[in-house]
Write a protein that holds these residues in place. Structure first.
Motif, PDB file in Angstrom:
ATOM      1  N   GLU A 183      -0.154   4.805  -7.154  1.00 30.14           N
ATOM      2  CA  GLU A 183       1.000   4.357  -7.948  1.00 30.14           C
ATOM      3  C   GLU A 183       2.208   4.056  -7.068  1.00 30.14           C
ATOM      4  O   GLU A 183       3.338   4.110  -7.524  1.00 30.14           O
ATOM      5  CB  GLU A 183       1.381   5.430  -8.971  1.00 30.14           C
ATOM      6  N   SER A 184       1.982   3.776  -5.794  1.00 29.91           N
ATOM      7  CA  SER A 184       3.093   3.704  -4.837  1.00 29.91           C
ATOM      8  C   SER A 184       3.687   2.326  -4.659  1.00 29.91           C
ATOM      9  O   SER A 184       4.584   2.152  -3.856  1.00 29.91           O
ATOM     10  CB  SER A 184       2.602   4.143  -3.459  1.00 29.91           C
ATOM     11  N   THR A 185       3.146   1.330  -5.333  1.00 29.21           N
ATOM     12  CA  THR A 185       3.564  -0.030  -5.026  1.00 29.21           C
ATOM     13  C   THR A 185       4.054  -0.724  -6.299  1.00 29.21           C
ATOM     14  O   THR A 185       3.820  -0.263  -7.410  1.00 29.21           O
ATOM     15  CB  THR A 185       2.395  -0.824  -4.422  1.00 29.21           C
TER      16      THR A 185
ATOM     17  N   GLY B 157       9.341  -0.838   2.140  1.00 33.31           N
ATOM     18  CA  GLY B 157       7.926  -0.533   2.382  1.00 33.31           C
ATOM     19  C   GLY B 157       7.119  -0.197   1.152  1.00 33.31           C
ATOM     20  O   GLY B 157       6.073  -0.797   0.898  1.00 33.31           O
ATOM     21  N   GLU B 158       7.579   0.741   0.357  1.00 37.33           N
ATOM     22  CA  GLU B 158       6.861   1.122  -0.867  1.00 37.33           C
ATOM     23  C   GLU B 158       7.857   1.762  -1.821  1.00 37.33           C
ATOM     24  O   GLU B 158       9.065   1.683  -1.605  1.00 37.33           O
ATOM     25  CB  GLU B 158       5.727   2.084  -0.538  1.00 37.33           C
ATOM     26  N   HIS B 159       7.403   2.415  -2.885  1.00 36.14           N
ATOM     27  CA  HIS B 159       8.363   2.850  -3.890  1.00 36.14           C
ATOM     28  C   HIS B 159       9.058   4.168  -3.553  1.00 36.14           C
ATOM     29  O   HIS B 159      10.008   4.532  -4.221  1.00 36.14           O
ATOM     30  CB  HIS B 159       7.737   2.872  -5.287  1.00 36.14           C
ATOM     31  N   GLU B 160       8.623   4.868  -2.493  1.00 31.49           N
ATOM     32  CA  GLU B 160       9.394   6.002  -2.012  1.00 31.49           C
ATOM     33  C   GLU B 160      10.123   5.588  -0.737  1.00 31.49           C
ATOM     34  O   GLU B 160       9.501   5.478   0.321  1.00 31.49           O
ATOM     35  CB  GLU B 160       8.472   7.192  -1.706  1.00 31.49           C
ATOM     36  N   ILE B 161      11.418   5.353  -0.834  1.00 30.90           N
ATOM     37  CA  ILE B 161      12.201   5.114   0.384  1.00 30.90           C
ATOM     38  C   ILE B 161      12.259   6.447   1.126  1.00 30.90           C
ATOM     39  O   ILE B 161      11.968   6.540   2.312  1.00 30.90           O
ATOM     40  CB  ILE B 161      13.628   4.644   0.042  1.00 30.90           C
TER      41      ILE B 161
ATOM     42  N   SER C 245       0.865  -1.180   0.000  1.00 27.16           N
ATOM     43  CA  SER C 245       0.000   0.000   0.000  1.00 27.16           C
ATOM     44  C   SER C 245       0.896   1.223   0.000  1.00 27.16           C
ATOM     45  O   SER C 245       2.079   1.137   0.330  1.00 27.16           O
ATOM     46  CB  SER C 245      -0.864   0.009   1.266  1.00 27.16           C
ATOM     47  N   ASN C 246       0.339   2.377  -0.345  1.00 28.17           N
ATOM     48  CA  ASN C 246       1.016   3.633  -0.069  1.00 28.17           C
ATOM     49  C   ASN C 246       1.164   3.776   1.453  1.00 28.17           C
ATOM     50  O   ASN C 246       0.445   3.137   2.210  1.00 28.17           O
ATOM     51  CB  ASN C 246       0.187   4.782  -0.631  1.00 28.17           C
ATOM     52  N   GLY C 247       2.093   4.614   1.911  1.00 30.79           N
ATOM     53  CA  GLY C 247       2.245   4.822   3.347  1.00 30.79           C
ATOM     54  C   GLY C 247       3.379   4.035   3.957  1.00 30.79           C
ATOM     55  O   GLY C 247       3.482   3.931   5.177  1.00 30.79           O
ATOM     56  N   GLY C 248       4.261   3.500   3.122  1.00 29.33           N
ATOM     57  CA  GLY C 248       5.391   2.722   3.644  1.00 29.33           C
ATOM     58  C   GLY C 248       6.722   3.429   3.464  1.00 29.33           C
ATOM     59  O   GLY C 248       7.763   2.782   3.370  1.00 29.33           O
ATOM     60  N   GLU C 249       6.712   4.782   3.441  1.00 31.38           N
ATOM     61  CA  GLU C 249       7.959   5.526   3.266  1.00 31.38           C
ATOM     62  C   GLU C 249       8.841   5.376   4.505  1.00 31.38           C
ATOM     63  O   GLU C 249       8.348   5.346   5.630  1.00 31.38           O
ATOM     64  CB  GLU C 249       7.671   7.019   3.056  1.00 31.38           C
ATOM     65  N   THR C 250      10.145   5.350   4.296  1.00 28.76           N
ATOM     66  CA  THR C 250      11.062   5.267   5.430  1.00 28.76           C
ATOM     67  C   THR C 250      11.365   6.657   5.988  1.00 28.76           C
ATOM     68  O   THR C 250      11.475   6.836   7.196  1.00 28.76           O
ATOM     69  CB  THR C 250      12.339   4.523   5.010  1.00 28.76           C
TER      70      THR C 250
HETATM   71 CA    CA Z   1       4.239   7.170  -0.928  1.00 30.03          CA
END
Ligand code: CA
Length: 757
Positions: free
Chosen positions: A664-666, A243-247, A211-216
């Motif tokens: 589009e985060s995953t 977590g997701e595509h934005e570290i 899901s979105n919301g997994g940024e470090t």
């Molecule tokens: Ca994100």
């Protein structure tokens, strides 16, 4: 000396010398003294009147269900300190958190472990919306698996407010639930232009959230993204932060990212919002792991220089170097055009994708202007067509870039070719020939920080994930509930070795609480039956591999809704995996809707595999992974592989995988269906999908080398995210045409046959 008095004062420097002695009761504070507290009441009393130079020391042991609130004003050189009797020996657990505010506060040595915060932050640099911490520091602190059991109940582990704060040498590992690991907040004026420093931290493994919301790490939010943060993020180690595509999601102006290492981390350092960002001397070590990415540029006056990127496989927004298209006159939450931005003097080795004007579509139509790609060395034999140009690149100047001879170069200017010359250097990094590196003035190619140099020194950087077959082998005699006894006695990674041809009956649920393999030697399969509605239930933390087993439904209760394998019916904040190999599944038909796998909401599998397996006579479905129906971009599984298997007389679908929404985060779901035979699959009246296989929102799908006989059709629902969908070398005999909402997928050698009835 043995201290027995109830009230003591001692300088902080003596604390370590005193910890060997029993302590009881709390003293009163004096300036410059440390005070040991043993209970939350003692802590609250100590925290009630803090003066410059005071130190409050939490006694060793577990602190359960404590909300620590700490306010005071220290002075430069005379901070107010909250620390542990011994670093690492104070474990805060249960429903707990820490909030502090004031000036010159230092927090150190605490471990938050295996609990979660009842609020939305674990460590907060504020005690209320207008009481913030400034000139303060959190150091040598650990947060490990402090994860809300509700997977999609979001919280932030560390929220930095105020100004001039430092967050350094902390270890943050194993966040299982939704929400940013560390966030710099800019939501009030007093938190802007903050000049925070975030350095030498160990950002340990973070599982795929799905899901979105997994940024470090996130600095700012879209709402305040045109404000300046001026934070410096340097010499941190990001270890498999997947977590997701934005570290890192940069969402404010004026930030610096320097000398960080990204080790096998899925995703990218994304300049999502905000201008005037400097990204230099960062090292991305993808090591050819899936979905590993580099640096993504959006917005104005961004500088990306002297970064080293190795073995990155991510495509589209997750490429090694990505320059996005923007939205004309973009609202703050969309995409600002790339203006006057530099992507210079970077070394990109054995990486697959460089994307220019990425995201170009009707909305994102503003191409980059005033920008440059100069002096980059790009050497790769893994993809000889590394550049993807989605739109007009006339606003990017290209000069002095080097590309290896074999690679295609679609840009036509600013590139020279050189032989592929990558070799390992004295620091163990794969680099191009020295003259090329000197030619761009890159300097020494060497990690700016090592894993060991980051994080809380006292805390191990060990992995929580236990691999299958990493433990002992336990022999399990045939009979009733012998598998249950073996499970009770097993440890993570153990193998339960069943007897060839042995018959096993389960009269109770077999709970899988850690990674377990159940198998036999090659030869006759062991036969397993169950008298309960599920054979195996994978609990939080569990994972199951079965090989050379025969699972049969003849002993199952005469009721609808049975299954062979189920997830927990409650939220699971740890990902599981399931592998089924060389097995047989028969006669799941005692009543209707007898599924092979039953999953619940808020569960997530890293991987589900069915390999070289026969499944016959089943009234339900095989893999129904369609429980996240809110269309928020949440889904139930990352990787699915169905290969070399035969499915016969299956009333439900073999696979029904659903990821709804436009997020589009995953990366996933990612699905491979290869070398299978489907006979009389999906035609049951209760199969709501009406399909033999139904894929909604799958991001990568390959269906190949398979045959359908008299089955329901394959159903495709392609959503956003430019999914890659390939259907090839399949025969659909007496089976309907592929149903799809779009023709944006590739087919090759798809044959429909009609046999005479
Ligand atoms: Ca994100």
């Amino acid at each position: 000396m043995r201290i027995t008095t109830g009230i003591r004062f001692f300088p902080f420097a003596l604390i370590l010398a005193l910890v060997a002695y029993p302590q009881d009761g709390a003293g009163q504070l004096q300036d410059g003294n440390g005070q040991l507290v043993r209970t939350i009441e003692e802590f609250d009393r100590a925290a009630a009147n803090l003066q410059p130079g005071d130190t409050v020391v939490l006694a060793n042991g577990a602190w359960t269900d404590v909300e620590l609130r700490f306010r005071g004003n220290g002075l430069p050189g005379q901070p107010i300190v909250l620390t542990a009797e011994e670093p690492g020996e104070v474990v805060i657990t249960g429903q707990s958190n820490l909030r502090f505010s004031g000036e010159y506060i230092v927090v150190s040595g605490l471990v938050f472990k295996d609990g979660f915060t009842p609020t939305s932050e674990v460590i907060s640099f504020r005690t209320s919306s207008d009481e913030l911490a400034n000139h303060s520091r959190v150091t040598d602190v650990v947060i490990d698996n402090f994860s809300n059991p509700e997977r999609h109940d979001s919280d932030i582990w560390v929220a930095i407010y105020g100004r001039n704060n430092r967050f350094d040498r902390n270890s943050l590992l194993n966040k299982g639930n939704s929400g940013v690991t560390v966030a710099v907040r800019l939501n009030t004026e007093a938190s802007r232009e903050n000049d925070h420093v975030i350095e030498y931290n160990y950002f340990g493994p973070r599982q795929i959230l799905g899901s979105n919301g997994g940024e470090t790490l996130r600095i700012g939010t879209s709402h305040y993204s045109r404000d300046y943060s001026n934070s410096v993020v340097q010499y941190n180690y990001f270890d498999r932060t997947n977590g997701e595509h934005e570290i890192i999601s940069n969402k404010s102006c004026g930030n610096v990212y320097r000398g960080n290492v990204f080790f096998e981390s899925q995703g990218t350092l994304t300049m999502r919002h905000g201008h005037y960002t400097l990204v230099e001397n960062n090292y991305f070590l993808g090591n050819r792991k899936p979905n590993t990415g580099g640096i993504r540029v959006i917005n104005e006056n961004q500088t990306v220089r002297n970064n080293y990127l190795y073995g990155l496989t991510g495509h589209r927004f997750r490429g090694a170097l990505v320059i996005m298209n923007g939205v004309p006159n973009s609202p703050p939450n969309r995409y600002d055009q790339v203006v006057d931005s530099l992507m210079n003097n970077n070394i990109v080795v054995d990486s697959d994708y460089i994307q220019l004007c990425a995201g170009s579509d009707e909305e994102r139509s503003a191409t980059p202007i005033g920008s440059s790609m100069h002096g980059n060395i790009i050497m790769s034999t893994t993809n000889l067509d590394p550049f993807t140009v989605y739109d007009d690149i006339s606003g990017i100047s290209f000069e002095g870039n080097v590309l290896n001879d074999e690679a295609d170069e679609p840009i036509g200017r600013g590139f020279s070719k050189a032989p592929y010359s990558v070799e390992e250097n004295e620091h163990g990094l794969r680099v191009p020939a020295r003259p090329l590196i000197d030619g761009i003035g890159f300097g020494e190619v060497r990690l700016p920080v090592t894993r060991d140099e980051t994080g809380a020194g006292y805390y191990p950087k060990t992995d929580r994930v236990v691999e299958f077959r990493s433990g002992d082998t336990l022999s399990v005699g045939a009979g009733t509930d012998t598998i249950l006894e073996a499970l009770e006695n097993s440890n993570p990674g153990d193998i339960l070795l069943l007897e060839n041809g042995g018959e096993y009956l389960l009269t109770k649920y077999a709970y899988i609480r850690h990674p377990i393999t159940i198998t036999t030697e090659t030869g006759d399969k062991a036969l397993v039956r169950s008298e309960k509605a599920s054979f195996f239930i994978v609990e939080n933390g569990g994972a199951l591999e079965v090989e050379n087993l025969w699972m049969d439904g003849a002993s199952s209760p005469d009721q609808p809704g049975n299954n062979v394998i189920s997830t927990s019916r409650y939220s699971m904040n740890r990902n599981y995996s399931l592998a089924v190999r060389d097995s047989r599944v028969t006669n799941l038909d005692v009543n209707h809707t007898f599924d092979f796998l039953k999953v619940y909401r808020s569960t997530f599998a890293d991987s589900i595999e069915i390999l070289d397996t026969e499944m016959t006579n089943i009234t339900g479905s095989i893999l129904s992974l369609d429980k996240e129906t809110d269309d928020l971009g949440i889904y139930n599984v990352e990787n699915v592989t169905i290969r070399g298997s035969a499915f016969t007389d299956i009333q439900g679908s073999v696979a029904n995988i659903y990821r709804g929404g436009t997020d589009e985060s995953t990366f996933g779901p990612i699905v491979v269906v290869e070398g299978n035979e489907f006979t009389n699959v999906g035609l049951g009246s209760r199969n709501r999908s009406g399909a033999s296989l139904a894929f909604h929102g799958v991001q990568r799908l390959q269906v190949s080398d398979s045959t359908w006989n008299a089955s329901a059709p394959l159903d495709l629902h392609l959503t956003n995210g430019e999914p890659i969908t390939v259907i090839r070398d399949v025969v659909m005999r007496d089976t309907g045409q592929i149903r799809a909402n779009s023709d944006a997928f590739q087919t090759e050698n798809v044959i429909y046959e009609r046999n005479a009835q």
